[in-house]
Design a protein around this motif. Sequence first.
Motif, short mmCIF file in Angstrom:
data_model
loop_
_atom_site.label_atom_id
_atom_site.label_comp_id
_atom_site.label_asym_id
_atom_site.label_seq_id
_atom_site.Cartn_x
_atom_site.Cartn_y
_atom_site.Cartn_z
N ARG A 135 -7.01 1.47 -0.44
CA ARG A 135 -6.82 0.90 0.90
C ARG A 135 -5.85 1.76 1.70
O ARG A 135 -6.08 2.00 2.89
CB ARG A 135 -6.32 -0.53 0.80
CG ARG A 135 -7.40 -1.47 0.29
CD ARG A 135 -6.88 -2.87 0.08
NE ARG A 135 -7.92 -3.74 -0.43
CZ ARG A 135 -7.73 -4.98 -0.79
NH1 ARG A 135 -6.53 -5.53 -0.69
NH2 ARG A 135 -8.72 -5.70 -1.25
N ALA A 136 -4.79 2.23 1.07
CA ALA A 136 -3.82 3.10 1.76
C ALA A 136 -4.51 4.39 2.21
O ALA A 136 -4.34 4.83 3.36
CB ALA A 136 -2.65 3.43 0.84
N TYR A 159 0.83 -1.20 0.00
CA TYR A 159 0.00 0.00 0.00
C TYR A 159 0.87 1.25 0.00
O TYR A 159 0.61 2.22 -0.71
CB TYR A 159 -0.93 0.05 1.21
CG TYR A 159 -1.92 -1.09 1.32
CD1 TYR A 159 -2.18 -1.95 0.26
CD2 TYR A 159 -2.60 -1.31 2.50
CE1 TYR A 159 -3.09 -2.99 0.38
CE2 TYR A 159 -3.52 -2.34 2.63
CZ TYR A 159 -3.76 -3.18 1.57
OH TYR A 159 -4.66 -4.20 1.70
N ASN A 181 -4.96 -0.95 -4.02
CA ASN A 181 -3.96 -0.69 -3.00
C ASN A 181 -3.92 0.80 -2.63
O ASN A 181 -3.76 1.14 -1.45
CB ASN A 181 -2.57 -1.14 -3.46
CG ASN A 181 -2.40 -2.64 -3.43
OD1 ASN A 181 -3.12 -3.34 -2.72
ND2 ASN A 181 -1.46 -3.15 -4.19
#
Length: 183
Positions: free
Chosen positions: A165-166, A131, A162
């Motif tokens: 999500r980060a 991430y 990713n």
Amino acid sequence: MKDELEKYIKLCMKNDREGQLKIYQLFSPVLYGICLKYMKNEDDAKDVFQEAFVIAFQKISQYKFEGSFEGWLKRIFINKLIETLNKKKKESFFLDVFDPDTDFVEEEELEAIPIEQEKLLEYIRDLPDQYRTVFNLYVFEKMKHKEIAELLKISEGTSKSNLNRAKHILQKRILSIKNFKTA
């Protein structure tokens, strides 16, 4: 400045220590900052920083004086960072885990919350490697998902997932501090 930089680059091409020192002095703050963004701790960042500079000086004769020299250096550093992160994992660093039914792929605007730069850097460092890497490439290096996918050998969907999500992890951490301070 451009003429001076060209002079230093040419000196480096002749393995001249003074030229190397000047290039190091000019670019080390920016390049070390990049290393800090990608690595979990300062020791790892320092190791990659040193190794990437060695590579840059070994390959400097490949620089063709076309485009930004700083951009050329950054690319070497980012490649070394990704290589190092990949080596730290026994299996593939990036698992292609994109699931179109469950993963968010649309980029969404997140609420802007003021936060100290050092605290934000700490939160970014705490992100899981995959991430953090995608986040840094997208946000700080201004790369598109297609470029990130090619560089990391993942799908564009995984890159988008990713990144999302980060962002959500960072937002959650920042909001928890904000809520803690106002409670």
